[in-house]
Design a protein around this motif. Structure first.
Motif, PDB file in Angstrom:
ATOM      1  N   VAL A 262       0.828  -1.212   0.000  1.00  0.00           N
ATOM      2  CA  VAL A 262       0.000   0.000   0.000  1.00  0.00           C
ATOM      3  C   VAL A 262       0.858   1.256   0.000  1.00  0.00           C
ATOM      4  O   VAL A 262       0.496   2.267  -0.608  1.00  0.00           O
ATOM      5  N   TYR A 271      -4.014   1.927  -8.399  1.00  0.00           N
ATOM      6  CA  TYR A 271      -4.887   3.100  -8.215  1.00  0.00           C
ATOM      7  C   TYR A 271      -5.072   3.844  -9.538  1.00  0.00           C
ATOM      8  O   TYR A 271      -6.160   4.320  -9.848  1.00  0.00           O
ATOM      9  N   LEU A 280      -5.666  -4.166   1.211  1.00  0.00           N
ATOM     10  CA  LEU A 280      -5.475  -2.846   1.794  1.00  0.00           C
ATOM     11  C   LEU A 280      -5.126  -2.882   3.280  1.00  0.00           C
ATOM     12  O   LEU A 280      -4.422  -2.000   3.782  1.00  0.00           O
ATOM     13  N   LEU A 300      -9.731  -3.432  -1.356  1.00  0.00           N
ATOM     14  CA  LEU A 300     -10.403  -2.302  -2.006  1.00  0.00           C
ATOM     15  C   LEU A 300     -10.726  -2.708  -3.425  1.00  0.00           C
ATOM     16  O   LEU A 300      -9.827  -3.054  -4.197  1.00  0.00           O
ATOM     17  N   LEU A 305     -13.336   2.032  -5.416  1.00  0.00           N
ATOM     18  CA  LEU A 305     -12.427   3.133  -5.716  1.00  0.00           C
ATOM     19  C   LEU A 305     -13.107   4.150  -6.628  1.00  0.00           C
ATOM     20  O   LEU A 305     -12.975   5.365  -6.417  1.00  0.00           O
ATOM     21  N   GLN A 308     -15.367   6.119  -4.511  1.00  0.00           N
ATOM     22  CA  GLN A 308     -14.587   7.032  -3.680  1.00  0.00           C
ATOM     23  C   GLN A 308     -14.173   8.282  -4.456  1.00  0.00           C
ATOM     24  O   GLN A 308     -14.249   9.404  -3.956  1.00  0.00           O
ATOM     25  N   GLU A 319      -3.582   8.672   1.408  1.00  0.00           N
ATOM     26  CA  GLU A 319      -4.387   8.578   2.621  1.00  0.00           C
ATOM     27  C   GLU A 319      -4.931   7.174   2.875  1.00  0.00           C
ATOM     28  O   GLU A 319      -5.410   6.884   3.980  1.00  0.00           O
ATOM     29  N   TYR A 320      -4.861   6.282   1.878  1.00  0.00           N
ATOM     30  CA  TYR A 320      -5.385   4.927   2.089  1.00  0.00           C
ATOM     31  C   TYR A 320      -4.525   4.137   3.067  1.00  0.00           C
ATOM     32  O   TYR A 320      -4.970   3.117   3.596  1.00  0.00           O
ATOM     33  N   VAL A 323      -6.053   3.333   6.639  1.00  0.00           N
ATOM     34  CA  VAL A 323      -7.078   2.316   6.880  1.00  0.00           C
ATOM     35  C   VAL A 323      -6.625   1.319   7.942  1.00  0.00           C
ATOM     36  O   VAL A 323      -7.383   0.968   8.849  1.00  0.00           O
ATOM     37  N   THR A 352     -13.422   5.028   8.711  1.00  0.00           N
ATOM     38  CA  THR A 352     -13.220   3.904   7.795  1.00  0.00           C
ATOM     39  C   THR A 352     -14.369   2.921   7.981  1.00  0.00           C
ATOM     40  O   THR A 352     -14.735   2.600   9.122  1.00  0.00           O
ATOM     41  N   LEU A 365     -13.295  -2.673   1.976  1.00  0.00           N
ATOM     42  CA  LEU A 365     -13.494  -1.287   2.377  1.00  0.00           C
ATOM     43  C   LEU A 365     -14.683  -0.753   1.579  1.00  0.00           C
ATOM     44  O   LEU A 365     -14.722  -0.901   0.350  1.00  0.00           O
ATOM     45  N   LEU A 368     -13.956   5.418   2.891  1.00  0.00           N
ATOM     46  CA  LEU A 368     -12.938   6.123   3.663  1.00  0.00           C
ATOM     47  C   LEU A 368     -13.260   7.604   3.532  1.00  0.00           C
ATOM     48  O   LEU A 368     -13.302   8.136   2.427  1.00  0.00           O
TER      49      LEU A 368
END
Length: 396
Positions: A262, A271, A280, A300, A305, A308, A319-320, A323, A352, A365, A368
């Motif tokens: 990650v 991503y 994740l 994830l 995604l 998100q 920022e992931y 988690v 989360t 997930l 978030l």
């Protein structure tokens, strides 16, 4: 006089650095395309040992370290750790005690050679795809060894379009120690050199049984079974391989591997072009049981995604990484409406949300978000109501 070494292609370095880690006792335990997503050394069963070996491979790739320098730097470390020579080891798959070859000059040469050659080949494939409008053809160059393999020699000089399916199964590297390569060509270059675009040769296959898994495959002649996978990787299948391997790994290895993935290039690449689901975070056994999950892995999905990016565009790639911290340290709320677990991490300012599938075979997930968001306010209200209920609950 200072020796100047050519800089390595950045695509080769990026390819190597996007890899995670995979533990395997036998070279067939981490198999084929899994090598595109994970760094492994057979019988290196400790993560810190793998990390040390990988660091020297990375240095060799990035700085142009020679095999002699690579061996000189790594050998004392491995010997000090006791990972050297032939030793009795327990095969975790069969439970049998076997005499295993650990570190040796020959093994270090194979590790060095295989990782550098495959990294350069994968890096070149990325450039080939990026520039195929200008260089729409590839020429097989199989004359780079004093004793070339006969099958590879037969392909020397073969010119085919970049997108010919032949390259998916035969683009080097396809054997241990293979020094073959492909050369991008433009139509003008071929005309100038008097070369013609040919037709892909018919290549016989042979049956191969992976004794570790029982899987039977048809492998083309001239291709070692371990290298039977297409260049460039298939992101969905690679993500699936990652999930499968991490689910089978011991919890400390799984947690450390996920954190590395990650926080590294692997997640950044996924991503950018998501396919399948990316691991994740990792749950404690008690949390998995609370969710009714049969796995401790939190993933994830590409659909989440996309959601998100639509609903929480303020959440960035970096920022992931929060988690795992939210799961480990955040206050937990079980949402009775859908069975999801909400983690409020006040100090960092994140909420989360994770949820198990109906079968319990997957945990994903689902959101978030930052505490300042509208949805987070609902979560905090749930938190307030739960605390109020706890105070009103009679004590025995």
């Amino acid at each position: 006089m200072i020796e100047l070494r050519p800089l390595p292609p950045k695509e080769a370095v990026e390819y190597f650095r996007q890899k995670g880690y995979a533990i395997g006792f036998d070279y067939r335990d981490v198999w084929q395309a899994q090598h595109q997503a994970a760094f492994t050394v057979a019988k290196a069963m400790q993560l810190d040992l793998l990390q040390d070996i990988r660091a020297e491979v990375d240095r060799a790739l990035d700085e142009g370290t020679t095999i002699q320098e690579f061996q000189k730097r790594l050998t004392p470390n491995l010997q000090a750790r006791g990972w050297w020579g032939r030793q009795q080891q327990r095969d975790p798959l069969t439970g049998a005690e076997v005499e295993a070859q650990l570190g040796s000059p020959r093994r270090l040469k194979v590790i060095y050679d295989t990782n550098l050659r495959t990294a350069h080949a994968e890096g070149q494939w990325a450039r080939i795809q990026a520039n195929k409008a200008a260089f729409p053809f590839l020429e097989y160059d199989g004359a780079n060894s004093e004793n070339p393999r006969l099958q590879h020699s037969a392909w020397d000089g073969l010119v085919l379009p970049v997108d010919d399916p032949f390259w998916l199964s035969h683009c080097p590297v396809k054997e241990f120690g293979c020094k073959c390569r492909v050369i991008p060509r433009s139509a003008r270059q071929l005309e100038r050199q008097g070369k013609q675009v040919g037709q892909a040769p018919a290549v016989a296959t042979r049956s191969y049984v992976n004794a570790r898994t029982g899987e039977v495959q048809q492998i083309p002649e001239g291709v070692h079974p371990a290298f039977h996978y297409p260049p460039g990787g298939r992101r969905a299948s690679l993500a699936r391989h990652l999930v499968e391997k991490l689910e089978a790994a011991p919890p400390p290895i799984a947690r450390a591997s996920i954190a590395d993935l990650v926080g590294g290039q692997a997640f950044a690449e996924w991503y950018r072009k998501p396919a399948g689901s990316f691991p994740l975070a990792y749950l404690a056994q008690g949390l998995a049981e609370r969710l009714g999950a049969k796995t401790q892995l939190v993933a994830l999905s590409e659909d989440t995604l996309a959601k998100q990016l639509r609903e929480h565009p303020e959440i960035t790639l970096d920022e992931y990484g929060v988690v795992q911290a939210a799961i480990d340290q955040g206050e937990q709320i079980l949402d009775a409406r859908d069975g999801s677990l909400i983690f409020i991490l006040e100090e960092a300012g994140y909420v989360t949300v994770i949820k198990a599938t109906k079968s319990g075979k997957g945990v994903f997930l689902t959101s978030l978000r930052r505490l300042s968001s509208r949805q987070a306010q609902r979560d905090r209200e749930l938190q307030r109501l739960r605390k109020k209920a706890d105070k009103l609950r009679p004590t025995e």
